[in-house]
Design an enzyme around this catalytic site. Sequence first.
Site: not given
Ligand code: ADP
Ligand code: ZN
Ligand code: MG
Length: 610
Positions: A198, A200, A204, A418-419, A422, A494
């Site tokens: 998802p 965030g 990236t 549910h989980e 399973h 399922d």
């Molecule tokens: P996505 O690309 O999956 O949408 P991002 O990598 O752009 O998410 O995440 C945005 C920001 O959120 C990152 O720059 C970081 O600051 C923070 N963040 C997200 N996931 C993590 C994580 N697992 N550990 C530390 N910081 C995270």
């Molecule tokens: Zn299920």
């Molecule tokens: Mg991203």
Amino acid sequence: MRRTARIGLAVALVAVLAALLAVRLLESGSPPADIRLDEFTDRISAGQVESAAVDAGAGVVTGRIRTDTGGYGYTVQIAPDYADEITDKLLAAPNQVQVTAVTSGPGLADIVLATLPYVLLAAIVVWVVLRSSGGTRLLARMRRRRVSSDRPDVTFRDVAGLDEAVRELREITDFLGDPAKYAEIGARIPRGVLLYGPPGSGKTLLARAVAGEAGVPFYSLSGAAFVEMFAGVGAARVRDLFKQAKAAGAAIVFIDEIDAVGRVRTATSGGSGDEREQTLNQLLVEMDGFFRASAIVVMAATNRPDILDPALLRPGRFDRHVAVDLPDVNGRRRILELHAKKVPVTAAVDLDLVARRTAGFSGADLANVVNEAALLAAREGHKLVRPDDLSEATERVLAGPERSRVLSDTERLVTAVHEAGHAVCGHALPGAHRVDKVSIVGRGSALGFTTVLPHDDRTLLTRTEYLDELTVLLGGRAAEEVVLGEPTNGASDDLARATRKAREMVCELGMSAKLGPRTFTGDDADPAVAVSAELAAEIDREIGATVAEAHAAAKAIVTDRRDILDAVVTRLLEVEALEGEDLESLLGSRSELGLLGRSDLWPAAHEGRT
Ligand code: ADP
Ligand code: ZN
Ligand code: MG
């Protein structure tokens, strides 16, 4: 006014040129032939042709003819397709004429004359478009979307709560660090890694951390940017991107939002379809064309892996898939700790508590919470972030526009039940795969998930094993019924999978005693038989009976092991995800459990049912 005048001038110029071209075309007929073709062939046969230069493109042969009375130069007109035949004839002539092939392309003047109008026209169009305000914006946008590259300074230490994903990506960083080591041993390195999860969740961030960890340049492009571009620009950009990356030697090429270009090709994809397809094809071409020696790894991110074109996921392309899930409570605490390092907090701040209150938050949400808290503290003139700031920040982020889904307490309970269903069924049945992880942190559209590990590479599966897997599939639904008294709509996927499996057992594997060892679909299917109404009804009944058998088994297991199920549910509500020893200790060791294989019922159970 000035602009119209200039356009008028240009149009007039084009008109003049077009007229010039027309005249030129009219007079540029074929050059007059000295001799006729039939005379020429006669001369060949008589061995009188001394030399021949064949210009297949222009359809002209020139050379010298020698007769008893002397010689003369000739020019003969031939049909261009006839050139080969004439050449053969010349070679087969009694005096074996030396044939030279010439290609007299059109003269420079012709080329200039022929292309000038188009060049001019294009220039005018571009000029007019770029003068307009839209054009200026377009130019600006194209400039902004230059392929950017940098050397990220983030490493895996800046990523929290994604241990599994990091573990999988270490292989890539290791390869980038020493490609020769892998090349020597002839290992095939995954060249395409798809990160899915998802928004965030840190996709990236992870991709950048891979580049940072390996100390290689990071080239990134967004899939969405391609689609808005002019035709052909997306593909050209992909080419550029890879050219730059190859020049760098070792690199990470990151394509964000790959679903924008890599969506399944459909007939209804509309105007941008062509452009997308070209871009996608270029991407595939580049990925297929990697040298063994080049150390480029392409990473792509998407939150919709389900809509990707299967061509992208084939071996040699994005064949490594890494799930980047939302963090569980433990992961959230670690992400909070990581980000809280950058802001000073009071001793009273309990990040564990914040983690427990932020179920469903992504890593980006959590980073946001810490940042908001710091802003609140600063606004009130505090030097340190206090617990109240964090609470208020959590509320704000929760109310914010880009929040991922947060489950209500009831939804969490239902998902956990549910989980756990399973998991308990999977653990109880020797024929089912080993339960690996149970989670009530959503993945994709699912509110929770249970993953399994195949315990060995089974290729031959008994009916019992099929039935066991079917039972595990229905375990979630069964638990809902047993614990909550009625089912929810959460099990629809399922059910669909269970129905497919039961159909496979009955129709393709001959695992129904009533219908016997024969198939009703696939290559061997006899359509005449398959459509018979009675048989169709019988097949339907058998599929239903198979599902019912597994469903009953699942309910029996869940009822039988209610205490284990409740323990798993309770723990899931606390920690959200369970795996490894934590999970094992709750479920009990597998070998101690009584076998629930039902092969002794086969085929009696079926014969007893009507
Ligand atoms: P996505 O690309 O999956 O949408 P991002 O990598 O752009 O998410 O995440 C945005 C920001 O959120 C990152 O720059 C970081 O600051 C923070 N963040 C997200 N996931 C993590 C994580 N697992 N550990 C530390 N910081 C995270
Ligand atoms: Zn299920
Ligand atoms: Mg991203």
